[in-house]
Enzyme design. Sequence first.
Site, PDB file in Angstrom:
ATOM      1  CG  PHE A 113       1.767  -1.023  -9.077  1.00 53.19           C
ATOM      2  CD1 PHE A 113       0.441  -0.614  -9.036  1.00 53.19           C
ATOM      3  CD2 PHE A 113       2.725  -0.203  -8.519  1.00 53.19           C
ATOM      4  CE1 PHE A 113       0.082   0.586  -8.448  1.00 53.19           C
ATOM      5  CE2 PHE A 113       2.369   1.005  -7.930  1.00 53.19           C
ATOM      6  CZ  PHE A 113       1.049   1.402  -7.898  1.00 53.19           C
ATOM      7  CG  ASP A 182       4.625  -6.726  -5.538  1.00 47.72           C
ATOM      8  OD1 ASP A 182       3.846  -6.789  -4.558  1.00 47.72           O
ATOM      9  OD2 ASP A 182       5.123  -5.666  -5.937  1.00 47.72           O
ATOM     10  CE1 TYR A 207      -0.030   0.901  -0.096  1.00 52.70           C
ATOM     11  CE2 TYR A 207       2.090   0.847   1.006  1.00 52.70           C
ATOM     12  CZ  TYR A 207       1.350   0.886  -0.156  1.00 52.70           C
ATOM     13  OH  TYR A 207       1.992   0.903  -1.363  1.00 52.70           O
ATOM     14  CE  LYS A 208      -1.278  -1.333  -2.711  1.00 52.84           C
ATOM     15  NZ  LYS A 208      -0.302  -1.772  -3.720  1.00 52.84           N
ATOM     16  NE  ARG A 354      -8.161  -0.891  -7.519  1.00 48.91           N
ATOM     17  CZ  ARG A 354      -6.908  -0.654  -7.130  1.00 48.91           C
ATOM     18  NH1 ARG A 354      -5.917  -1.357  -7.637  1.00 48.91           N
ATOM     19  NH2 ARG A 354      -6.650   0.296  -6.256  1.00 48.91           N
TER      20      ARG A 354
HETATM   21  C1  LIG Z   1       0.729  -0.708  -4.185  1.00 48.74           C
HETATM   22  C2  LIG Z   1       1.831  -1.307  -4.985  1.00 48.74           C
HETATM   23  C3  LIG Z   1       3.131  -0.757  -4.960  1.00 48.74           C
HETATM   24  C4  LIG Z   1       3.429   0.520  -4.214  1.00 48.74           C
HETATM   25  O1  LIG Z   1       4.760   0.588  -3.813  1.00 48.74           O
HETATM   26  P1  LIG Z   1       5.193   1.597  -2.649  1.00 48.74           P
HETATM   27  O2  LIG Z   1       6.655   1.628  -2.720  1.00 48.74           O
HETATM   28  O3  LIG Z   1       4.647   1.032  -1.369  1.00 48.74           O
HETATM   29  O4  LIG Z   1       4.547   2.915  -2.933  1.00 48.74           O
HETATM   30  C5  LIG Z   1       4.131  -1.410  -5.662  1.00 48.74           C
HETATM   31  N1  LIG Z   1       3.874  -2.536  -6.359  1.00 48.74           N
HETATM   32  C6  LIG Z   1       2.634  -3.089  -6.407  1.00 48.74           C
HETATM   33  C7  LIG Z   1       2.392  -4.343  -7.177  1.00 48.74           C
HETATM   34  C8  LIG Z   1       1.569  -2.469  -5.743  1.00 48.74           C
HETATM   35  O5  LIG Z   1       0.345  -2.978  -5.811  1.00 48.74           O
END
Ligand SMILES: *Cc1c(COP(=O)(O)O)cnc(C)c1O
Length: 395
Positions: A113, A182, A207-208, A354
Amino acid sequence: MTDFAKTRAAFYLPEGVTYLDGNSLGPMPKAAKARVADMMADEWSEMLITGWNKAGWFDQPRKVGDRIARLIGAGDGQVVMGDTLSIKVFQAVSAAHALRPDRRVILSDSGNFPSDLYVAQGLADAVDAELRVVAPEDVADAIDKDVAVLMITEVDYRTGRRHDMKALTAKAHAAGALTVWDLAHSAGAVDVDLTGANADFAVGCTYKYLNGGPGAPAFIWTHPRHAEAAQPILQGWMGHTAPFAFDLDYRPAGGIDRMRVGTPPVIAMTALEAALDVWDGVDMTDLRARSVQLSEAFIAGVEANCPDVTLHSPRDPQHRGSQVGFRHPHAYAVMQALIAQGVIGDFRAPDVLRFGFAPLYNNLDDVDHAVRVLAGILHDGSWDHPDFHKKSAVT
Ligand SMILES: *Cc1c(COP(=O)(O)O)cnc(C)c1O
């Protein structure tokens, strides 16, 4: 056996919506509304500052961390909540990097990400390290004696590709490197076993698939073998061994507490507590089996009925998380047309549709309905309408 009809009933799912986007934002647990209202009425209003002790706000990040630990194969006292995932990535990678002072390379992959890569770039610039990014399938071969930290998102946010945590961790360790995993698209989606994989650090958001709500706090885990040695660059007063001594010099708290930074988001964490109640009766092996069942059914349905799209996820469920991507040259407009008919997935640039399958509340009826609507839109060409080509800020 996990009762998935019961877990589904615990969520507020709006009438007429088939929700396949829990990998971006989980739905609201019905109990969250009253839980937060009670916290406001009984704790914040009545207790004011004394709530930090009386209502346990100060210890909440660790208590909630213990509940997350069960879902990711970690032990009690090893996980703490706070901040956002991007900040936790920075803490974990900086702590891991500092434990390998003779090495300069942070290794990651191009399926990661972007925020994780941006954080690592900033860190690398600040500490004179190098961020090396390779293709996801080349990660194992790129682990060499220069690598300090292997920073990997277990499940790819676009393709759902799932890395082999155990094998990559073993390879990293054999080369003398540490691992940061992660779990943004793993926690609550697949059967994560941090202890079994012998990982070093892990981070994730809530939150996911964990359904903590927009802005819910992130979590961080340190393997106990590093817990008394690890020190993130970002250190704050809540991670001090005696926050209320107000010492001018930083002394890290013992164990995972040093990963705390500042004041925790108590209201958000209260909503998350209600979300975690739903997980209490859930067996992670059952969860994984249901996730595979749903995603397999969706792939079979789409491939049988939608000749215009191509699978953008690994076909073997062992190499896939709980989300499925399909490519279409006009994926953005197709997704807008789907959303207009109540089937909510998301578009990921440049051309990916997705769909996330959250075993707690999605079922085979959702899968069948989504396949039918997608097939209809592609067949009648209704996606090709000016309204569906307009872009909004958040896609
Ligand atoms: C959703 C996601 C994030 C988002 O990070 P925030 O700091 O919570 O906005 C970061 N890394 C990955 C791999 C994600 O899927």
